[in-house]
Design an enzyme around this catalytic site. Sequence first.
Site, PDB file in Angstrom:
ATOM      1  N   THR A  72     -10.919  70.988 -40.266  1.00  0.00           N
ATOM      2  CA  THR A  72      -9.472  70.724 -40.142  1.00  0.00           C
ATOM      3  C   THR A  72      -8.809  71.954 -39.546  1.00  0.00           C
ATOM      4  O   THR A  72      -9.117  73.085 -39.904  1.00  0.00           O
ATOM      5  CB  THR A  72      -8.843  70.355 -41.504  1.00  0.00           C
TER       6      THR A  72
ATOM      7  N   PHE B 252      -5.377  73.949 -39.004  1.00  0.00           N
ATOM      8  CA  PHE B 252      -4.066  74.111 -39.653  1.00  0.00           C
ATOM      9  C   PHE B 252      -3.183  74.991 -38.765  1.00  0.00           C
ATOM     10  O   PHE B 252      -3.673  75.950 -38.158  1.00  0.00           O
ATOM     11  CB  PHE B 252      -4.210  74.812 -41.007  1.00  0.00           C
TER      12      PHE B 252
HETATM   13  O1  LIG Z   1      -5.532  67.172 -49.754  1.00  0.00           O
HETATM   14  C1  LIG Z   1      -5.815  68.327 -49.432  1.00  0.00           C
HETATM   15  O2  LIG Z   1      -6.564  69.036 -50.101  1.00  0.00           O
HETATM   16  C2  LIG Z   1      -5.252  68.891 -48.211  1.00  0.00           C
HETATM   17  O3  LIG Z   1      -5.206  70.064 -48.062  1.00  0.00           O
HETATM   18  C3  LIG Z   1      -4.782  67.926 -47.154  1.00  0.00           C
HETATM   19  C4  LIG Z   1      -5.857  67.619 -46.122  1.00  0.00           C
HETATM   20  C5  LIG Z   1      -5.199  66.866 -44.903  1.00  0.00           C
HETATM   21  O4  LIG Z   1      -4.019  66.545 -44.898  1.00  0.00           O
HETATM   22  O5  LIG Z   1      -5.955  66.617 -43.933  1.00  0.00           O
HETATM   23  C6  LIG Z   1      -6.442  68.847 -45.595  1.00  0.00           C
HETATM   24  C7  LIG Z   1      -7.724  68.940 -45.244  1.00  0.00           C
HETATM   25  C8  LIG Z   1      -8.645  67.792 -45.335  1.00  0.00           C
HETATM   26  O6  LIG Z   1      -8.731  67.286 -44.022  1.00  0.00           O
HETATM   27  C9  LIG Z   1      -8.145  66.734 -46.226  1.00  0.00           C
HETATM   28  C10 LIG Z   1      -6.871  66.718 -46.642  1.00  0.00           C
END
Ligand SMILES: O=C(O)C(=O)C[C@]1(C(=O)O)C=C[C@@H](O)C=C1
Length: 389
Positions: A281, A283
């Site tokens: 992911t 950010f």
């Molecule tokens: O729910 C979490 O733990 C988050 O940080 C959110 C979140 C997102 O929104 O994509 C962040 C990373 C992962 O991809 C899954 C969930």
Amino acid sequence: MALKANPIWGYAKAPHFHVGVPDLGSRPRVFSLDFRGLNKWECCCVGVSAQTPQRAISPVEDEKPTHGVESSGAIQRLSDMELTGFHKDLNLLPKPLSATELSSPSCDGSKVRVAYQGIPGAYSESAARKAYPKCETVPCEQFEAAFKAVELWLVDKAVLPIENSVGGSIHRNYDLLLRHRLHIVGEVQLVINHCLLGLPGVRKEELIRVLSHPQALAQCEMTLSNLGMVRVSTDDTAGAAQIVSSSGERDTGAVASAEAAKIYGLDILSEKIQDDDDNITRFLILAREPIIAGTDRPYKTSIVFTLEEGPGMLFKALAVFALRDINLTKIESRPQRKRPLRIVDDSNKGSAKYFDYLFYIDFEASMAEERAQLALGHLQVSFLILHDM
Ligand SMILES: O=C(O)C(=O)C[C@]1(C(=O)O)C=C[C@@H](O)C=C1
């Protein structure tokens, strides 16, 4: 040339390049970020901290720069409700009292307060820590609360997910970028390894339902389908772990991080349950002030614009980058929410309705580079030519 480009944000020091679209009330902004290494761009971020908060956020006492979250043991998150109690006019927001109270964050982020969406143990919190290892993380209920927390000087930065290698773009944050006056000052990528969690002693076969954030559930789609589990959405992955822990329901599991298992006292029943091993992911790091773009290292710049209807319009718009050998790293399009439909007169056949789109482009160049200024100037000049004709 019939190219019309309305860049919504994008700003360079040269006076001829200053663009914005008034109906969104947006101040022209450069969203530029250095993508090479955290240490590099951290040092060029100018962060301003408000005083360390002493008490819980109160919508009543809104004149002092000391808002914050009281740590009373229980997890307390900034919510929209709490935040909307503050000034609506951003120009009236409390500012730090004096120059001596302004502290530049150190390179390890030890003086930085960073908002994220979720509760402790969420991946977003890990991303915030990866960006600023010694920062104070501030949990927020929703993405919008994290944006507002920065705008209201409750925190210095927000770290929010924008894209996942399996699930794709996080559209909500694309939309919120336009509705808030923050700048992208960096990005951080996090490897996401999901675990299946259950109450201590529970076996995987006992689970009939699993809770998690929708993105996490999507990233584990095949695994969870194979296990035949009912999927239930929660605000964040750590929130799911917390619910399982406090509910005491042995048939309910959570998809969350190993860190969340530790925090909420759950067992890890399976590790790395995402459908694709390489689950990453991306950010964004958001701040009130932009970083000063330089040429000392690689930078990324993000812009958003609309285009007139017509064949090859996007192709022509993107040519301004290709012509200058500027690499694009991401293209995203979103319907214009305020004016979603464009009516096109189709002479013989009457009129047709199309969606109007916003195009978000990330490119690998700094606004301090001539080629980037020329490329964005070209985009804008093409628009001016159309109006002169
Ligand atoms: O729910 C979490 O733990 C988050 O940080 C959110 C979140 C997102 O929104 O994509 C962040 C990373 C992962 O991809 C899954 C969930």
